[in-house]
Scaffold this motif. Structure first.
Motif, PDB file in Angstrom:
ATOM      1  N   GLY A  56       0.799  -1.218   0.000  1.00  0.00           N
ATOM      2  CA  GLY A  56       0.000   0.000   0.000  1.00  0.00           C
ATOM      3  C   GLY A  56       0.831   1.267   0.000  1.00  0.00           C
ATOM      4  O   GLY A  56       0.293   2.368  -0.133  1.00  0.00           O
ATOM      5  N   SER A  57       2.153   1.135   0.135  1.00  0.00           N
ATOM      6  CA  SER A  57       3.028   2.307   0.077  1.00  0.00           C
ATOM      7  C   SER A  57       3.069   2.861  -1.348  1.00  0.00           C
ATOM      8  O   SER A  57       2.866   2.129  -2.319  1.00  0.00           O
ATOM      9  N   ILE A  58       3.331   4.171  -1.450  1.00  0.00           N
ATOM     10  CA  ILE A  58       3.401   4.836  -2.747  1.00  0.00           C
ATOM     11  C   ILE A  58       4.790   5.419  -2.939  1.00  0.00           C
ATOM     12  O   ILE A  58       5.353   6.040  -2.034  1.00  0.00           O
ATOM     13  N   VAL A  59       5.344   5.218  -4.142  1.00  0.00           N
ATOM     14  CA  VAL A  59       6.617   5.835  -4.515  1.00  0.00           C
ATOM     15  C   VAL A  59       6.356   6.768  -5.690  1.00  0.00           C
ATOM     16  O   VAL A  59       5.788   6.357  -6.701  1.00  0.00           O
ATOM     17  N   TRP A  60       6.767   8.024  -5.541  1.00  0.00           N
ATOM     18  CA  TRP A  60       6.686   8.998  -6.632  1.00  0.00           C
ATOM     19  C   TRP A  60       8.102   9.137  -7.198  1.00  0.00           C
ATOM     20  O   TRP A  60       8.970   9.718  -6.565  1.00  0.00           O
ATOM     21  N   LEU A  61       8.310   8.596  -8.390  1.00  0.00           N
ATOM     22  CA  LEU A  61       9.641   8.486  -8.970  1.00  0.00           C
ATOM     23  C   LEU A  61       9.906   9.621  -9.960  1.00  0.00           C
ATOM     24  O   LEU A  61       9.176   9.790 -10.942  1.00  0.00           O
ATOM     25  N   ASN A  62      10.964  10.385  -9.709  1.00  0.00           N
ATOM     26  CA  ASN A  62      11.320  11.508 -10.584  1.00  0.00           C
ATOM     27  C   ASN A  62      11.887  11.033 -11.910  1.00  0.00           C
ATOM     28  O   ASN A  62      12.349   9.896 -12.028  1.00  0.00           O
ATOM     29  N   PRO A  63      11.895  11.907 -12.925  1.00  0.00           N
ATOM     30  CA  PRO A  63      12.519  11.553 -14.205  1.00  0.00           C
ATOM     31  C   PRO A  63      13.985  11.164 -14.028  1.00  0.00           C
ATOM     32  O   PRO A  63      14.675  11.675 -13.138  1.00  0.00           O
ATOM     33  N   LYS A  64      14.441  10.236 -14.855  1.00  0.00           N
ATOM     34  CA  LYS A  64      15.825   9.742 -14.862  1.00  0.00           C
ATOM     35  C   LYS A  64      16.200   9.089 -13.531  1.00  0.00           C
ATOM     36  O   LYS A  64      17.376   9.090 -13.149  1.00  0.00           O
ATOM     37  N   SER A  65      15.236   8.531 -12.841  1.00  0.00           N
ATOM     38  CA  SER A  65      15.485   7.859 -11.567  1.00  0.00           C
ATOM     39  C   SER A  65      15.090   6.393 -11.675  1.00  0.00           C
ATOM     40  O   SER A  65      14.318   6.007 -12.563  1.00  0.00           O
ATOM     41  N   LYS A  66      15.616   5.568 -10.751  1.00  0.00           N
ATOM     42  CA  LYS A  66      15.457   4.123 -10.829  1.00  0.00           C
ATOM     43  C   LYS A  66      15.121   3.564  -9.453  1.00  0.00           C
ATOM     44  O   LYS A  66      15.613   4.057  -8.437  1.00  0.00           O
ATOM     45  N   VAL A  67      14.324   2.522  -9.430  1.00  0.00           N
ATOM     46  CA  VAL A  67      13.970   1.890  -8.167  1.00  0.00           C
ATOM     47  C   VAL A  67      13.788   0.393  -8.379  1.00  0.00           C
ATOM     48  O   VAL A  67      13.361  -0.054  -9.446  1.00  0.00           O
ATOM     49  N   ILE A  68      14.168  -0.394  -7.369  1.00  0.00           N
ATOM     50  CA  ILE A  68      13.963  -1.849  -7.371  1.00  0.00           C
ATOM     51  C   ILE A  68      13.173  -2.202  -6.122  1.00  0.00           C
ATOM     52  O   ILE A  68      13.525  -1.780  -5.017  1.00  0.00           O
TER      53      ILE A  68
END
Length: 330
Positions: free
Chosen positions: A133-145
């Motif tokens: 239920g957590s939310i991640v707001w990912l900026n341009p040119k960014s990466k997440v795993i």
């Protein structure tokens, strides 16, 4: 939903006259028939095509979700294969590849089978919903795993670039983010992490309490409260605690309640600029005459922009100088 009522609602939707509640109802109805071929045969071919184009983003998200499940089953015996999302425009392109798509700095948490890799290749902030239920707001040119499903005792995420996290409270499962040599631990809060390669890593807290420490130093832990920051200076290998600057871009993440009653977008932009201390402009003069009727309750600016994208087909681009709104007529 009766076809006569539905036909009128679709016509209203295509003319851009639906309320946010009616738009949500249309999306829910459309998604519920994704496996049927003729569920829109009661409207004209032109209306069918326009409706499908309008809802392309929703369709792609559904397809992406199913593809993940099927590919995970197919590759269960090959641990070197990973799922990679490359977000482009409003759609997600799924790529199956050998190895890891981007190089993360050394950390005790390695990507495992079933991890989701997201790279934001757009010019706007992307919203990602995690399994807890957590939310991640990912900026341009960014990466997440992050894993498709968190374990019963721990929630681990890796990232590079910039992202804002809204973590669902769970006292039994801490939420841990690895960003280079910096480890951030929370149980339920909202905060931003900036972890670009050539600038100091910075953690800024909006709500709740956050623990920040270095992987290489067990005694380096800092506890941050709202409006406090932690900055990692790689040259000195130190964490420095500070206060959020008034000129910080964290203002876009403050949640506000705003009401617009059939107001033109030109006036909406003025309100958003003043409320969130930003510079929103438009590349399309016709957009200024769009009319908005909406109640935004306890919403951040990126959340409001996401709603405008879904309801009015108004896209946005983030730059160093501000935010540009435009219509996507393709």
């Amino acid at each position: 939903m009766e076809k006569d009522i539905l036909r009128k609602l679709i016509e209203k939707y295509l003319k851009g006259n639906c309320t946010l509640e009616e738009i949500a109802a249309i999306h829910e109805w459309y998604n519920s028939f994704e496996d049927e071929q003729d569920f829109v045969n009661f409207i004209s071919s032109q209306q069918q095509q326009e409706l499908k184009q309008r809802l392309l983003a929703n369709i792609k998200r559904n397809i992406a979700s199913e593809d993940i499940r099927l590919k995970e089953i197919h590759n269960r015996r090959n641990i070197s294969r990973t799922l990679i999302y490359v977000l482009s425009g409003v759609a997600a392109t799924i790529i199956l590849t050998i190895g890891v798509f981007f190089k993360m700095q050394k950390s005790p948490s390695r990507p495992d089978l079933g991890d989701v890799h997201v790279v934001n290749m757009t010019k706007t902030i992307q919203r990602l919903a995690l399994s807890d239920g957590s939310i991640v707001w990912l900026n341009p040119k960014s990466k997440v795993i992050y894993p498709q499903n968190f374990t019963s005792s721990l929630r681990k995420v890796q990232m590079q670039g910039e992202a804002f996290f809204e973590v669902s409270p769970d006292p039994r499962r801490p939420f841990i983010i690895f960003s280079g040599n910096v480890i951030t631990r929370v149980w339920g809060t909202s905060f931003r992490i900036r972890a670009y390669e050539n600038i100091p890593v910075e953690v800024s807290v909006l709500t709740g309490k956050v623990s920040v420490q270095l992987q290489t130093k067990e005694d380096s832990e800092l506890i941050l409260l709202p409006q406090q920051t932690a900055t990692y200076l790689k040259a000195t290998d130190l964490l420095k605690k500070g206060i959020e600057k008034k000129t910080s871009k964290m203002s876009i993440w403050h949640k506000e309640t705003l009401t617009f009653d059939n107001e033109p977008i030109r006036d909406v932009i003025k309100v958003l600029n003043a409320q969130f201390k930003v510079n929103i402009s438009t590349a399309d003069e016709k957009l200024l005459d769009y009319v908005l009727k909406a109640d935004f309750t306890d919403q951040s600016l990126p959340a409001i922009l996401e709603m405008l994208r879904k309801s009015l087909n108004v896209e946005n681009e983030i730059s160093d100088n501000g935010i540009i709104l435009y219509t996507d007529n393709n």
